[in-house]
Design an enzyme around this catalytic site. Structure first.
Site, PDB file in Angstrom:
ATOM      1  N   ILE A  74       0.667  -1.370   0.175  1.00  0.00           N
ATOM      2  CA  ILE A  74       0.181  -0.268   0.127  1.00  0.00           C
ATOM      3  C   ILE A  74       0.808   1.224   0.104  1.00  0.00           C
ATOM      4  O   ILE A  74       0.387   2.378  -0.469  1.00  0.00           O
ATOM      5  CB  ILE A  74      -0.853  -0.113   1.140  1.00  0.00           C
ATOM      6  CG1 ILE A  74      -2.088   0.894   0.921  1.00  0.00           C
ATOM      7  CG2 ILE A  74      -0.046   0.288   2.356  1.00  0.00           C
ATOM      8  CD1 ILE A  74      -3.348   0.710   1.563  1.00  0.00           C
TER       9      ILE A  74
ATOM     10  N   ASN B 264      -3.801   0.952  15.464  1.00  0.00           N
ATOM     11  CA  ASN B 264      -4.205   0.675  16.892  1.00  0.00           C
ATOM     12  C   ASN B 264      -4.847   1.912  17.554  1.00  0.00           C
ATOM     13  O   ASN B 264      -4.450   3.009  17.195  1.00  0.00           O
ATOM     14  CB  ASN B 264      -2.973  -0.162  17.863  1.00  0.00           C
ATOM     15  CG  ASN B 264      -2.021   0.785  17.854  1.00  0.00           C
ATOM     16  OD1 ASN B 264      -2.090   1.627  18.471  1.00  0.00           O
ATOM     17  ND2 ASN B 264      -0.865   0.031  17.503  1.00  0.00           N
TER      18      ASN B 264
ATOM     19  N   VAL C  89       0.876  -3.603   8.341  1.00  0.00           N
ATOM     20  CA  VAL C  89       0.859  -2.560   7.476  1.00  0.00           C
ATOM     21  C   VAL C  89       1.127  -1.157   8.197  1.00  0.00           C
ATOM     22  O   VAL C  89       1.607  -0.276   7.744  1.00  0.00           O
ATOM     23  CB  VAL C  89      -0.428  -2.478   6.455  1.00  0.00           C
ATOM     24  CG1 VAL C  89      -1.573  -2.058   7.536  1.00  0.00           C
ATOM     25  CG2 VAL C  89      -0.555  -1.590   5.453  1.00  0.00           C
ATOM     26  N   ASP C  90       0.969  -1.217   9.485  1.00  0.00           N
ATOM     27  CA  ASP C  90       1.393  -0.017  10.359  1.00  0.00           C
ATOM     28  C   ASP C  90       2.674   0.349  10.349  1.00  0.00           C
ATOM     29  O   ASP C  90       3.120   1.401  10.061  1.00  0.00           O
ATOM     30  CB  ASP C  90       0.716  -0.424  11.746  1.00  0.00           C
ATOM     31  CG  ASP C  90       0.359   1.027  12.415  1.00  0.00           C
ATOM     32  OD1 ASP C  90       0.799   2.141  11.935  1.00  0.00           O
ATOM     33  OD2 ASP C  90       0.157   0.739  13.650  1.00  0.00           O
TER      34      ASP C  90
ATOM     35  N   SER D  93      -7.696  -5.684   9.931  1.00  0.00           N
ATOM     36  CA  SER D  93      -8.070  -6.475  11.044  1.00  0.00           C
ATOM     37  C   SER D  93      -7.800  -7.746  10.753  1.00  0.00           C
ATOM     38  O   SER D  93      -7.906  -8.791  11.452  1.00  0.00           O
ATOM     39  CB  SER D  93      -9.456  -6.527  11.472  1.00  0.00           C
ATOM     40  OG  SER D  93      -9.776  -5.381  12.411  1.00  0.00           O
ATOM     41  N   THR D  94      -7.246  -8.036   9.457  1.00  0.00           N
ATOM     42  CA  THR D  94      -7.158  -9.656   9.190  1.00  0.00           C
ATOM     43  C   THR D  94      -5.715 -10.182   9.417  1.00  0.00           C
ATOM     44  O   THR D  94      -5.384 -11.175   9.087  1.00  0.00           O
ATOM     45  CB  THR D  94      -7.483  -9.905   7.707  1.00  0.00           C
ATOM     46  OG1 THR D  94      -6.810  -9.170   6.775  1.00  0.00           O
ATOM     47  CG2 THR D  94      -9.156  -9.509   7.554  1.00  0.00           C
TER      48      THR D  94
ATOM     49  N   TYR E 259      -4.818  -8.745  13.980  1.00  0.00           N
ATOM     50  CA  TYR E 259      -6.011  -8.642  15.054  1.00  0.00           C
ATOM     51  C   TYR E 259      -6.993  -9.929  14.289  1.00  0.00           C
ATOM     52  O   TYR E 259      -7.862 -10.009  15.216  1.00  0.00           O
ATOM     53  CB  TYR E 259      -6.932  -7.295  14.702  1.00  0.00           C
ATOM     54  CG  TYR E 259      -6.595  -6.259  15.477  1.00  0.00           C
ATOM     55  CD1 TYR E 259      -5.319  -6.249  16.236  1.00  0.00           C
ATOM     56  CD2 TYR E 259      -7.137  -4.767  15.135  1.00  0.00           C
ATOM     57  CE1 TYR E 259      -4.846  -5.129  16.956  1.00  0.00           C
ATOM     58  CE2 TYR E 259      -6.516  -3.939  16.130  1.00  0.00           C
ATOM     59  CZ  TYR E 259      -5.492  -3.877  16.797  1.00  0.00           C
ATOM     60  OH  TYR E 259      -5.008  -2.930  17.494  1.00  0.00           O
TER      61      TYR E 259
END
Ligand code: AR6
Length: 181
Positions: free
Chosen positions: A20, A33, A42-43, A130-131, A134
């Site tokens: 991304i 978060n 990704v964060d 979330s996948t 999380y």
């Protein structure tokens, strides 16, 4: 892997495999978060590529608002990335599916789309929120993500492109099945 595209009114919904941080869009969405403290997945990739000014803006938001609740989002600039904005959305942690996770996930997507419109953003890229860490099951998350996008675009004919940038083949295929259904 070929991209998949479908239109809802004037908005193109595109699925692509990739990273991304490398997308040429006005805004990318981060799977953040609630503390907006950065992390892995990704964060981590977004903070690494975007540079330290993103964490500084997140810290200011945390000090001002106390962070970001699951199902909602906040916005910063893109730092060193080519996108103008990063929308930091917080998805639900998966607890088995009976703790409101579905609604929280849809709300996370819809809050980003609403904020994008408020900022005049026409092109936006999402990861699969979330996948990863999380733990939300991908097939269920893909259906909910596309439902959220469909509901939003039927009422708001404003965005040019909503792109899902999917990191792995399994996630791409689940989104593809959900988009084609
Ligand atoms: N581009 C696109 N997708 C990616 C990238 C990338 N560069 N890197 C990973 N993914 P996750 P979550 C995919 O764990 O489940 C963080 O520590 C990944 O393969 O990033 O919402 C935050 O700080 C998966 O399909 O996000 C939070 O604490 C998807 O992105 C927590 O993880 C989401 O995986 C959020 O967990």
């Amino acid at each position: 892997m070929a991209n998949v595209t479908k239109s809802i009114k004037s908005t193109s919904i595109t699925l692509t495999r990739g990273d991304i941080t490398r997308q040429e869009v006005e805004a990318i969405v981060n799977a953040a978060n609630s503390a907006l403290r950065g992390g892995g997945g990704v964060d981590g990739a977004i903070h690494k590529a975007g540079g330290p000014t993103i964490a500084e803006q997140c810290k200011q938001i945390r000090e001002r608002d106390g962070g970001c609740a699951p199902g909602s989002c906040v916005i910063t600039d893109g730092g060193k990335l080519s996108c103008k904005h990063i929308i930091h959305a917080v998805g639900p942690v998966w607890h088995g599916g009976r703790s409101g996770e579905d609604d929280t996930l849809k709300n996370a997507y819809i809050s980003c789309l609403k904020l994008a419109c408020q900022y005049g953003i026409k092109t936006i890229a999402f990861p699969s929120i979330s996948t990863g860490a999380y733990g939300f099951p991908v097939e269920r998350a893909a259906k909910l993500a596309l439902e959220a996008v469909r509901d939003f675009c039927e009422d708001n004919d404003y965005l040019d492109e909503i792109r899902f940038v999917l990191f792995d083949e399994k996630t791409f295929n689940k989104f593809k099945e959900a988009l084609e259904a």
